[in-house]
Design an enzyme around this catalytic site. Structure first.
Site, PDB file in Angstrom:
ATOM      1  N   HIS A 125      -2.734  -2.033   1.933  1.00 34.63           N
ATOM      2  CA  HIS A 125      -3.460  -2.843   0.951  1.00 34.63           C
ATOM      3  C   HIS A 125      -4.844  -2.267   0.662  1.00 34.63           C
ATOM      4  CE1 HIS A 125      -0.412  -5.590   2.582  1.00 34.63           C
ATOM      5  NE2 HIS A 125      -0.435  -6.143   1.388  1.00 34.63           N
ATOM      6  N   CYS A 167       3.428  -3.211  -1.560  1.00 34.61           N
ATOM      7  CA  CYS A 167       3.026  -2.889  -0.185  1.00 34.61           C
ATOM      8  C   CYS A 167       4.216  -2.629   0.740  1.00 34.61           C
ATOM      9  CB  CYS A 167       2.132  -3.978   0.392  1.00 34.61           C
ATOM     10  SG  CYS A 167       2.903  -5.591   0.520  1.00 34.61           S
ATOM     11  N   ASP A 210      -2.453  -0.140   7.165  1.00 36.51           N
ATOM     12  CA  ASP A 210      -2.448  -1.157   6.119  1.00 36.51           C
ATOM     13  C   ASP A 210      -2.376  -0.499   4.744  1.00 36.51           C
ATOM     14  OD1 ASP A 210      -2.778  -3.358   4.518  1.00 36.51           O
ATOM     15  OD2 ASP A 210      -4.558  -4.116   5.538  1.00 36.51           O
TER      16      ASP A 210
END
Length: 466
Positions: A349, A128, A347
């Protein structure tokens, strides 16, 4: 990740007061359209079963599809990468949507060619921070190669939600004076669209992509990192510098400078940016390379020092800012703006199938996000890397002036970082700098002198994600 935690704990079930509204987030789903591919052929027997189980778990953990709403204030301005938006006005709201959807969104991928000598075909659970770094670099490249203020035309196609926003009429099929209807493909087939798609392809998940995961992992080996390891924002900054230097053929007039010890040494930047005109020119007058400046910092001890919040807001308000590689503890995010006391972010993720960017018409949908999210400043991990871009020498001088003003706003005795009109310690060449894998710079207390570098094997600099 708990979806509700991404929106400051606000539940869409509650009726907001009149000065608030919700931006609906669309069900993301997993991209399996033409140009994407599932996991490649896996080993037979138990290895294949294990690979299937891991893939299924990553899909469940990082591939949730859900409908929820991000809550934004109508009365407070929203700032994103140097631009301010007052969302009480429909035109401003639509302008924000277009700008946000234009940002490149780089997330976990699965099913790409194996990384190095490992058997890894996904970065779920460990990549990430590299993805956040890719997003920052992508923003710098878009500013470098595309006209100022450019937005992706397809970004106008935002799903209609509880805000009744009129769709832009400029994107519908157009009729020429001769009555011939132009297709959407012909409208988007412009030079800027080709450039945009070319930039996206540079972040593809295959070994030849200059800024893809394979190249970034390879560049991290000199810092003691390998595929499957956790990366900190400081190390990612140096990886990006090496990747851009290695891609000088693709991006010949761009360099990356990484600040040392919380100090931006101007002479080092000037020396890096100065150049002569390309061979074949009749003159040998000086030129100037555009530069991305990355400043790794730590804004506190184990938690964010709240006195730095005002300064972080000021930096995100600069038109030169291209974002912040950071996140929450154990959870990397790419920060692009703020509203009141909450940060706006993208994000990484979210697990998606790998897209084959070597195809001429590979789909772009999975590289753009229409779901703005927010989190409290108090949840921000203090370890981060702040990015800036300047196109010309005059632009760089403007950046230095703006940074001096922004940094002086902190009530903390020690600023986030300093600017020095000199070169780094002992005139060290930037090409010779390799970030130690487990170190970070701290500012000493008043009773101590200077800076010290300490080991961070147990600190949040190395975001532990699993």
């Amino acid at each position: 990740m708990n979806p509700s935690s991404s929106f400051g704990g606000q539940s869409p079930k509650h009726n907001p007061p009149d000065d608030w509204f919700h931006l609906s987030t669309m069900s993301l789903g997993t991209m399996d359209s033409d140009g994407s591919r599932d996991d490649p052929e896996r080993p037979k027997g138990s290895g294949r079963l294990k690979s299937k189980l891991v893939s299924a778990w990553n899909t469940v953990k990082y591939g949730w599809s859900f409908n929820s709403k991000a809550r934004f204030s109508k009365t407070s301005p929203l700032t994103m990468l140097g631009q301010s938006y007052l969302l009480s006005h429909g035109v401003e709201r639509e302008r924000f949507r277009q700008s946000f959807a234009t940002l490149l969104w780089l997330t976990y991928r699965r099913g790409f060619p194996q990384l190095g000598d490992s058997s890894l075909t996904t970065d779920c659970g460990w990549g990430c921070m590299l993805r956040s770094g890719q997003m920052l670099l992508a923003q710098g490249l878009l500013l470098h190669l595309l006209p100022p203020g450019w937005t992706l035309p397809s970004a106008h196609h935002v799903a209609k939600d509880d805000m009744d926003v009129l769709q832009s009429r400029s994107l519908g099929p157009q009729v020429t004076k001769k009555g011939r209807r132009r297709s959407m493909g012909s409208i988007l087939d412009s030079r800027t669209e080709v450039t945009h798609k070319h930039v996206v392809s540079w972040f593809g998940d295959h070994p030849a992509a200059p800024f893809g995961l394979h190249q970034l992992v390879d560049k991290g080996r000199s810092s003691g990192k390998k595929e499957g390891d956790w990366y900190g924002p400081s190390i990612v900054a140096h990886i990006l510098r090496k990747a851009v230097a290695a891609a000088s053929t693709e991006v010949p007039n761009l360099v990356v400078h990484v600040a040392q010890d919380c100090t931006l040494y101007l002479d080092d930047v000037v020396r890096l940016c100065e150049q002569t005109l390309s061979e074949g020119s009749t003159e040998n007058s000086p030129g100037w390379k555009s530069v991305i400046i990355l400043v790794p910092v730590r804004l506190g001890g184990d938690t964010l020092n709240p006195t730095y919040i005002r300064c972080v807001k000021n930096l995100l308000s600069l038109e030169h800012c291209i974002g912040i590689i950071g996140g929450k503890p154990k959870h990397s995010l790419f920060f692009v703006g703020y509203q009141d006391e909450q940060l706006l972010y993208l994000d990484p993720h979210y697990s998606q199938s790998t897209v084959d960017v070597t195809q001429d018409n590979f789909p772009l949908e999975s590289f753009h996000c229409k779901c703005p999210r927010k989190m409290s400043f108090s949840s921000m991990d203090p370890s981060c890397t702040i990015g800036f871009y300047s196109k010309s020498q005059k632009d760089f001088q403007s950046l230095c002036s703006a940074l001096s003003t922004a940094l002086s706003s902190s009530t903390e005795k020690y600023p986030i970082f300093t600017i020095a009109e000199s070169q780094g310690p002992d005139g060290v060449r930037e090409d010779d700098i390799s970030a130690p894998p487990n170190s970070i710079t701290h500012i000493r207390t008043e009773s101590q002198q200077g800076l010290r570098r300490t080991n961070t094997n147990n600190s949040m600099e190395e975001y532990v994600l699993l």
